[in-house]
Design a protein around this motif. Sequence first.
Motif, short mmCIF file in Angstrom:
data_model
loop_
_atom_site.label_atom_id
_atom_site.label_comp_id
_atom_site.label_asym_id
_atom_site.label_seq_id
_atom_site.Cartn_x
_atom_site.Cartn_y
_atom_site.Cartn_z
N PRO A 1 -8.71 14.48 18.16
CA PRO A 1 -8.74 15.37 19.04
C PRO A 1 -8.06 16.77 18.74
O PRO A 1 -6.80 16.57 18.36
N VAL A 2 -8.52 17.94 19.22
CA VAL A 2 -7.70 19.13 18.84
C VAL A 2 -6.56 19.15 19.50
O VAL A 2 -5.44 19.78 18.74
N HIS A 3 -6.32 18.60 20.77
CA HIS A 3 -4.88 18.90 21.29
C HIS A 3 -4.01 17.62 20.99
O HIS A 3 -2.92 17.85 21.29
N GLU A 4 -4.30 17.09 19.95
CA GLU A 4 -3.26 16.08 19.44
C GLU A 4 -3.03 16.45 17.98
O GLU A 4 -2.36 15.79 17.30
N ILE A 5 -3.51 17.48 17.38
CA ILE A 5 -3.43 17.99 16.01
C ILE A 5 -1.80 18.57 16.12
O ILE A 5 -1.24 19.33 17.05
N ARG A 6 -1.29 18.39 15.04
CA ARG A 6 0.04 19.02 14.88
C ARG A 6 0.45 19.91 13.71
O ARG A 6 1.40 20.55 13.56
N LYS A 7 -0.32 19.64 12.57
CA LYS A 7 -0.61 20.73 11.63
C LYS A 7 -1.88 20.85 11.08
O LYS A 7 -2.79 20.08 11.18
N ILE A 8 -1.96 22.24 10.60
CA ILE A 8 -3.32 22.60 10.16
C ILE A 8 -3.05 23.40 8.91
O ILE A 8 -2.36 24.02 8.70
N TYR A 9 -3.90 22.89 7.91
CA TYR A 9 -3.88 23.54 6.71
C TYR A 9 -5.02 24.49 6.82
O TYR A 9 -5.95 24.33 7.26
N LEU A 10 -4.67 25.85 6.09
CA LEU A 10 -5.55 26.91 6.03
C LEU A 10 -6.32 27.18 4.81
O LEU A 10 -5.29 27.26 3.75
N ASP A 11 -7.50 27.22 4.58
CA ASP A 11 -8.38 27.23 3.53
C ASP A 11 -8.07 28.62 2.85
O ASP A 11 -7.90 29.71 3.11
N VAL B 1 -11.65 24.53 6.76
CA VAL B 1 -12.53 24.29 5.34
C VAL B 1 -13.59 25.34 5.48
O VAL B 1 -14.20 25.13 6.68
N ILE B 2 -13.94 26.04 4.55
CA ILE B 2 -14.90 26.89 4.75
C ILE B 2 -16.06 26.78 3.50
O ILE B 2 -15.63 26.03 2.60
N GLY B 3 -17.27 27.25 3.41
CA GLY B 3 -18.15 27.29 2.51
C GLY B 3 -18.87 26.01 2.46
O GLY B 3 -18.97 25.08 3.03
N ASP B 4 -19.31 25.48 1.06
CA ASP B 4 -19.90 24.49 0.63
C ASP B 4 -19.07 23.40 0.59
O ASP B 4 -19.57 22.09 1.16
N ARG B 5 -17.75 23.40 0.82
CA ARG B 5 -17.07 22.30 0.82
C ARG B 5 -16.76 21.73 2.25
O ARG B 5 -16.43 20.73 2.38
#
Length: 252
Positions: free
Chosen positions: A90-100, A144-148
């Motif tokens: 769940p979003v509130h348990e996320i500690r790291k986010i990779y940006l496309d 992640v954006i687009g077709d991927r």
Amino acid sequence: MEEKIRVGIVSYLNTRPLIYGLQRLPIKDEITLIEAHPAALADMLMKHEIDLGLVPVAIIPQLDQYYINGNYCIGAIGDVASVALFSDQPVHEIRKIYLDYQSRSSVQLLRWLVKNHWKIEPELVQAGDESYLERVGGDTAALVIGDRALQQRKRSKFVYDLAGEWKTATGLPFVFAAWVSTRPLNADFINKFDEANAYGLQHIDEIASAHSNGVYDLQKYYAVNLSYELDEKKREGLALFLKVIKASSPNA
């Protein structure tokens, strides 16, 4: 013979309805189409390597002079399906986010949602290539954006659609990309350009059938998830987003 207008178009499925009309007469004889991912198109416009581009709206504040042309865009009035935060938690348990790395507007939108909507404080890491998609798992998520992104929907337990989250937070639709130039273009050309965009949108069934890949229902994608008309509500949403970007700029 007049020099052709160099038109930058996003190399994703979401632009196929717009490309459809641009590849046909009379407009095709006046333009040269150049395809690239959104962040690359943004750089090309800023370097004057294209004259008109379907570019991420997040670059607009960086332009000394800009013109939003015509009445079409890449937008959404709810869930867009192809721009999302993917996670196994769940979003509130996320500690790291990779940006496309292919994104500009979506990265800015995610940063705003993280701080103002979800009110979380994960580590944000700019991805440099496709390998970041393999790192999604545990408390590590990815934009992640687009077709991927359409493909990633089948792999992740939690999918947070950024356009839908923006709509929940603001009540407004979201504009990811618009037809932007750094100089004024001939009004007759823009009228023909608009007509070409409209023509493609009249052939959604045909376009969806031609590009069907079994990953996502393209009929739904083009007719429900995506909303191409740059109407007053979308312009209102765009104005708010540009205000948000300006306010978050270190130079603001």
